[in-house]
Each structure stands twice: as structure tokens, then as C-alpha cells.
Scaffold this motif. Structure first.
Motif, PDB file in Angstrom:
ATOM      1  N   ALA A 116      13.852  -0.945   3.366  1.00  0.00           N
ATOM      2  CA  ALA A 116      13.517   0.225   4.174  1.00  0.00           C
ATOM      3  C   ALA A 116      14.170   1.482   3.605  1.00  0.00           C
ATOM      4  O   ALA A 116      13.543   2.549   3.533  1.00  0.00           O
ATOM      5  CB  ALA A 116      13.951   0.003   5.620  1.00  0.00           C
ATOM      6  N   TYR A 117      15.422   1.360   3.198  1.00  0.00           N
ATOM      7  CA  TYR A 117      16.129   2.513   2.636  1.00  0.00           C
ATOM      8  C   TYR A 117      15.456   3.002   1.352  1.00  0.00           C
ATOM      9  O   TYR A 117      15.215   4.209   1.181  1.00  0.00           O
ATOM     10  CB  TYR A 117      17.585   2.148   2.349  1.00  0.00           C
ATOM     11  CG  TYR A 117      18.305   3.184   1.522  1.00  0.00           C
ATOM     12  CD1 TYR A 117      18.676   4.410   2.071  1.00  0.00           C
ATOM     13  CD2 TYR A 117      18.599   2.944   0.181  1.00  0.00           C
ATOM     14  CE1 TYR A 117      19.322   5.365   1.309  1.00  0.00           C
ATOM     15  CE2 TYR A 117      19.248   3.892  -0.589  1.00  0.00           C
ATOM     16  CZ  TYR A 117      19.605   5.099  -0.020  1.00  0.00           C
ATOM     17  OH  TYR A 117      20.226   6.049  -0.786  1.00  0.00           O
ATOM     18  N   MET A 118      15.128   2.088   0.456  1.00  0.00           N
ATOM     19  CA  MET A 118      14.489   2.474  -0.790  1.00  0.00           C
ATOM     20  C   MET A 118      13.092   3.038  -0.543  1.00  0.00           C
ATOM     21  O   MET A 118      12.628   3.919  -1.268  1.00  0.00           O
ATOM     22  CB  MET A 118      14.407   1.265  -1.732  1.00  0.00           C
ATOM     23  CG  MET A 118      15.769   0.699  -2.123  1.00  0.00           C
ATOM     24  SD  MET A 118      16.889   1.938  -2.838  1.00  0.00           S
ATOM     25  CE  MET A 118      16.112   2.200  -4.430  1.00  0.00           C
ATOM     26  N   SER A 119      12.413   2.538   0.499  1.00  0.00           N
ATOM     27  CA  SER A 119      11.083   3.052   0.834  1.00  0.00           C
ATOM     28  C   SER A 119      11.163   4.502   1.284  1.00  0.00           C
ATOM     29  O   SER A 119      10.315   5.328   0.933  1.00  0.00           O
ATOM     30  CB  SER A 119      10.449   2.191   1.931  1.00  0.00           C
ATOM     31  OG  SER A 119      10.252   0.863   1.486  1.00  0.00           O
ATOM     32  N   VAL A 120      12.191   4.828   2.083  1.00  0.00           N
ATOM     33  CA  VAL A 120      12.370   6.212   2.523  1.00  0.00           C
ATOM     34  C   VAL A 120      12.648   7.113   1.320  1.00  0.00           C
ATOM     35  O   VAL A 120      12.123   8.228   1.219  1.00  0.00           O
ATOM     36  CB  VAL A 120      13.518   6.305   3.547  1.00  0.00           C
ATOM     37  CG1 VAL A 120      13.846   7.764   3.856  1.00  0.00           C
ATOM     38  CG2 VAL A 120      13.137   5.577   4.831  1.00  0.00           C
ATOM     39  N   GLU A 121      13.466   6.640   0.381  1.00  0.00           N
ATOM     40  CA  GLU A 121      13.764   7.435  -0.814  1.00  0.00           C
ATOM     41  C   GLU A 121      12.512   7.670  -1.647  1.00  0.00           C
ATOM     42  O   GLU A 121      12.355   8.725  -2.278  1.00  0.00           O
ATOM     43  CB  GLU A 121      14.823   6.728  -1.659  1.00  0.00           C
ATOM     44  CG  GLU A 121      16.207   6.710  -1.049  1.00  0.00           C
ATOM     45  CD  GLU A 121      16.771   8.107  -0.880  1.00  0.00           C
ATOM     46  OE1 GLU A 121      16.592   8.940  -1.789  1.00  0.00           O
ATOM     47  OE2 GLU A 121      17.380   8.368   0.174  1.00  0.00           O
ATOM     48  N   LEU A 122      11.607   6.718  -1.640  1.00  0.00           N
ATOM     49  CA  LEU A 122      10.379   6.838  -2.416  1.00  0.00           C
ATOM     50  C   LEU A 122       9.463   7.917  -1.849  1.00  0.00           C
ATOM     51  O   LEU A 122       8.579   8.414  -2.546  1.00  0.00           O
ATOM     52  CB  LEU A 122       9.649   5.489  -2.437  1.00  0.00           C
ATOM     53  CG  LEU A 122       8.526   5.301  -3.459  1.00  0.00           C
ATOM     54  CD1 LEU A 122       9.053   5.480  -4.877  1.00  0.00           C
ATOM     55  CD2 LEU A 122       7.903   3.918  -3.305  1.00  0.00           C
ATOM     56  N   LEU A 123       9.692   8.281  -0.584  1.00  0.00           N
ATOM     57  CA  LEU A 123       8.867   9.309   0.050  1.00  0.00           C
ATOM     58  C   LEU A 123       9.139  10.690  -0.533  1.00  0.00           C
ATOM     59  O   LEU A 123       8.342  11.602  -0.367  1.00  0.00           O
ATOM     60  CB  LEU A 123       9.135   9.312   1.566  1.00  0.00           C
ATOM     61  CG  LEU A 123       8.168  10.083   2.471  1.00  0.00           C
ATOM     62  CD1 LEU A 123       6.775   9.484   2.404  1.00  0.00           C
ATOM     63  CD2 LEU A 123       8.673  10.094   3.902  1.00  0.00           C
TER      64      LEU A 123
ATOM     65  N   PHE B  31      -0.263  10.395   5.739  1.00  0.00           N
ATOM     66  CA  PHE B  31      -0.772   9.037   5.546  1.00  0.00           C
ATOM     67  C   PHE B  31       0.352   8.103   5.098  1.00  0.00           C
ATOM     68  O   PHE B  31       0.490   6.985   5.615  1.00  0.00           O
ATOM     69  CB  PHE B  31      -1.906   9.046   4.521  1.00  0.00           C
ATOM     70  CG  PHE B  31      -2.512   7.689   4.290  1.00  0.00           C
ATOM     71  CD1 PHE B  31      -3.236   7.045   5.268  1.00  0.00           C
ATOM     72  CD2 PHE B  31      -2.341   7.041   3.069  1.00  0.00           C
ATOM     73  CE1 PHE B  31      -3.788   5.788   5.059  1.00  0.00           C
ATOM     74  CE2 PHE B  31      -2.880   5.793   2.838  1.00  0.00           C
ATOM     75  CZ  PHE B  31      -3.619   5.167   3.842  1.00  0.00           C
ATOM     76  N   ASN B  32       1.155   8.562   4.141  1.00  0.00           N
ATOM     77  CA  ASN B  32       2.269   7.733   3.674  1.00  0.00           C
ATOM     78  C   ASN B  32       3.297   7.502   4.772  1.00  0.00           C
ATOM     79  O   ASN B  32       3.907   6.426   4.850  1.00  0.00           O
ATOM     80  CB  ASN B  32       2.944   8.383   2.463  1.00  0.00           C
ATOM     81  CG  ASN B  32       2.133   8.233   1.202  1.00  0.00           C
ATOM     82  OD1 ASN B  32       1.198   7.438   1.138  1.00  0.00           O
ATOM     83  ND2 ASN B  32       2.465   9.001   0.183  1.00  0.00           N
ATOM     84  N   ILE B  33       3.499   8.505   5.612  1.00  0.00           N
ATOM     85  CA  ILE B  33       4.453   8.347   6.718  1.00  0.00           C
ATOM     86  C   ILE B  33       3.963   7.301   7.711  1.00  0.00           C
ATOM     87  O   ILE B  33       4.753   6.509   8.238  1.00  0.00           O
ATOM     88  CB  ILE B  33       4.684   9.704   7.410  1.00  0.00           C
ATOM     89  CG1 ILE B  33       5.440  10.652   6.462  1.00  0.00           C
ATOM     90  CG2 ILE B  33       5.464   9.529   8.708  1.00  0.00           C
ATOM     91  CD1 ILE B  33       5.619  12.051   7.007  1.00  0.00           C
ATOM     92  N   VAL B  34       2.662   7.286   7.963  1.00  0.00           N
ATOM     93  CA  VAL B  34       2.094   6.261   8.857  1.00  0.00           C
ATOM     94  C   VAL B  34       2.299   4.871   8.260  1.00  0.00           C
ATOM     95  O   VAL B  34       2.699   3.928   8.958  1.00  0.00           O
ATOM     96  CB  VAL B  34       0.598   6.539   9.117  1.00  0.00           C
ATOM     97  CG1 VAL B  34      -0.050   5.358   9.830  1.00  0.00           C
ATOM     98  CG2 VAL B  34       0.424   7.804   9.941  1.00  0.00           C
ATOM     99  N   LEU B  35       2.037   4.744   6.961  1.00  0.00           N
ATOM    100  CA  LEU B  35       2.258   3.454   6.303  1.00  0.00           C
ATOM    101  C   LEU B  35       3.729   3.056   6.340  1.00  0.00           C
ATOM    102  O   LEU B  35       4.062   1.878   6.538  1.00  0.00           O
ATOM    103  CB  LEU B  35       1.763   3.512   4.858  1.00  0.00           C
ATOM    104  CG  LEU B  35       0.255   3.581   4.631  1.00  0.00           C
ATOM    105  CD1 LEU B  35      -0.048   3.690   3.131  1.00  0.00           C
ATOM    106  CD2 LEU B  35      -0.440   2.364   5.210  1.00  0.00           C
TER     107      LEU B  35
ATOM    108  N   PHE C 226       0.834  -1.202   0.000  1.00  0.00           N
ATOM    109  CA  PHE C 226       0.000   0.000   0.000  1.00  0.00           C
ATOM    110  C   PHE C 226       0.870   1.254   0.000  1.00  0.00           C
ATOM    111  O   PHE C 226       0.591   2.220  -0.724  1.00  0.00           O
ATOM    112  CB  PHE C 226      -0.933   0.009   1.215  1.00  0.00           C
ATOM    113  CG  PHE C 226      -2.238  -0.696   0.985  1.00  0.00           C
ATOM    114  CD1 PHE C 226      -3.203  -0.151   0.153  1.00  0.00           C
ATOM    115  CD2 PHE C 226      -2.504  -1.910   1.595  1.00  0.00           C
ATOM    116  CE1 PHE C 226      -4.407  -0.785  -0.076  1.00  0.00           C
ATOM    117  CE2 PHE C 226      -3.701  -2.567   1.370  1.00  0.00           C
ATOM    118  CZ  PHE C 226      -4.665  -2.006   0.542  1.00  0.00           C
ATOM    119  N   TYR C 227       1.909   1.252   0.797  1.00  0.00           N
ATOM    120  CA  TYR C 227       2.791   2.413   0.857  1.00  0.00           C
ATOM    121  C   TYR C 227       3.439   2.682  -0.499  1.00  0.00           C
ATOM    122  O   TYR C 227       3.474   3.831  -0.969  1.00  0.00           O
ATOM    123  CB  TYR C 227       3.877   2.214   1.914  1.00  0.00           C
ATOM    124  CG  TYR C 227       4.989   3.219   1.798  1.00  0.00           C
ATOM    125  CD1 TYR C 227       4.812   4.530   2.234  1.00  0.00           C
ATOM    126  CD2 TYR C 227       6.213   2.873   1.209  1.00  0.00           C
ATOM    127  CE1 TYR C 227       5.825   5.466   2.093  1.00  0.00           C
ATOM    128  CE2 TYR C 227       7.227   3.801   1.079  1.00  0.00           C
ATOM    129  CZ  TYR C 227       7.026   5.098   1.516  1.00  0.00           C
ATOM    130  OH  TYR C 227       8.022   6.021   1.361  1.00  0.00           O
TER     131      TYR C 227
END
Length: 258
Positions: A222-229, A177-181, A56-57
């Protein structure tokens, strides 16, 4: 920032490997007297929850970048059409309109893009758009061809305004919302690492290697997820290429006319 993230992943991996070896000394883990069915069930639930939340994120975060890219394409296409529509207008109107479209594209690519990445806005872009609208409204309407060009240019300006507002709203949004996910994904990743350590693993090399691989994989995720933000910088950044392409077309036209 990248080096610190990689260092954190490496240190976490070493800690997990060490804890795996130490926890293997537990009597239950060493003897194998554990309830494998219930452990498998809980582990499967944790894995499913982590996968769903992360999916979802990724969808919502990726959509932000995609929406910015589409809005940029809409703006650039409308700018280009306005530039060409002005070519049939009499001077000095045509020169003023074409100059403002070029200034708008240049301002977005060279200044506003970086400002939006910082969470700021650029009032100069709004000023240029208002000036462009005023110049188009000032076109004479006693000629059918110029009148038609004027109407089409006004429609283009509305599209530019809509695309610009949408792009700015997305880029400067707090993304709560994305930060919560994302936080939930981090929690899920931590539980996936902690669960097998807490229930105990035998000190077989295969178990230690599996925990190391799991930690590295989740750390990289996790690292790539933060970059996607961050849709405007990083490996998944959206570039202002549509505006640069429009500028290149304006420049080639002006050079051809000289």
C-alpha cells in the motif's frame, strides 16, 4: 511522512496479531467446525480481485511516469538539435537561439520540475519557448543552408511544444481514475486481512505469524502504491536528467569554443 507510514504499518500489524490471538478463542475456530471449502472459495475470490485491481493501478500509474520520461527525452533531443542547427546561423541570431535553448533546459530542470510536482505550471517556460520560436522565424531565408536549418528548427520547436504540453498535462492531472483504483486496492487489502480474522483462526503460532506477514506485506504494498501515484518524487520519481544532459552538452561546447 515515511516514518508515519511505517508507524501506521507497525501499529496495524500489532492490532492484527492481537485480534488473531483473541479471535482464536472463538468456539468455532478452536473446534475447527468451520466450512473450509466455502471459506477457501471466498478467500480465493478476494485475493483474485485484489490482485487484478492492484495490477491495473500499477500499470496506469507507472505509465504516467513513463510518458513523462518519454516526453522529456523528446523535448531534450529537439532542444539539442535546435542548438546545433543554430550554429550555422549568422550572429546575433545564433547566439540568441543557443542562449534560449540553454535557458529553456535550465528553467525546466531547476524550476518547472518542482512546480509540476506541486501541481503548478511555470509560465516562464512558455515565454522562453515563444521567444525561441520568434528568433528562429527571424532567421534569414536567402541562404539555402540557413533556410534548411530554420525549417528543421521549427520542426524541433513543434516537438518541444508537444512534448512539453503532454508532460505538463500528465504531471498536473488529478488522476481520479488511478485514485479510484488505489482506493479499491486498499479496500481489497483490508478485506484480505479482515476475512481470516472474521472467520476465526486457531491460536497456533503459524497462524499468528502468517497474519503478521500478510499485514506487513500488504502494508508495504500500500505504501509503495501511494508513492507510485506521484511520478515526480519518491522512489519511482522521474528526474529531469535529459535536460541536465543537454545543458552539460551546451556548456562543454561553449567552453570548447572559448
Amino acid at each position: 511522512m515515511i516514518l508515519l507510514s511505517l508507524l501506521a504499518v507497525v501499529l496495524l500489524t500489532l492490532c492484527v496479531a492481537g485480534f488473531t490471538v483473541l479471535s482464536a478463542r472463538r468456539k468455532a475456530a478452536a473446534s475447527g467446525d468451520a466450512d473450509s471449502d466455502s471459506q477457501s472459495f471466498v478467500g480465493g475470490v478476494l485475493n483474485a480481485l485484489f490482485t487484478v485491481v492492484l495490477a491495473f493501478y500499477i500499470v496506469f500509474a507507472w505509465q504516467n511516469g513513463d510518458d513523462i520520461d518519454k516526453s522529456s527525452q523528446q523535448e531534450a533531443n529537439a532542444l539539442t538539435d535546435t542548438y546545433w542547427q543554430a550554429s550555422i546561423a549568422p550572429a546575433p541570431h545564433s547566439t540568441a537561439i543557443q542562449s534560449l535553448t540553454a535557458q529553456y533546459a535550465s528553467r525546466v530542470a531547476d524550476h518547472e520540475w518542482a512546480a509540476l510536482d506541486r501541481g503548478d505550471t511555470d509560465p516562464e517556460v512558455d515565454r522562453l519557448l515563444n521567444s525561441l520560436r520568434s528568433e528562429v522565424l527571424a532567421l534569414p531565408v536567402d541562404n539555402e543552408a540557413i533556410k534548411s536549418s530554420r525549417e528543421q528548427s521549427l520542426q524541433n520547436i513543434r516537438q518541444i511544444d508537444e512534448g512539453h504540453r503532454k508532460r505538463v498535462d500528465i504531471a498536473t492531472d488529478d488522476q481520479n481514475f488511478n485514485i479510484v483504483l488505489l482506493a479499491a486496492s486498499f479496500l481489497g487489502a483490508a478485506l484480505m486481512i479482515a476475512f481470516p480474522l472474521l472467520i476465526g483462526l486457531s491460536m497456533r503460532p503459524a497462524n499468528v505469524a502468517a497474519m503478521v506477514l500478510l499485514t506487513l506485506t500488504l502494508g508495504f504494498t500500500a505504501y509503495m502504491s501511494v508513492e507510485l501515484l506521484h511520478p515526480l518524487h519518491g522512489p519511482f520519481a522521474v528526474d529531469p536528467d535529459p535536460f541536465r544532459t543537454a545543458l552539460a552538452g551546451f556548456d562543454s561546447t561553449s567552453h570548447a569554443g572559448t
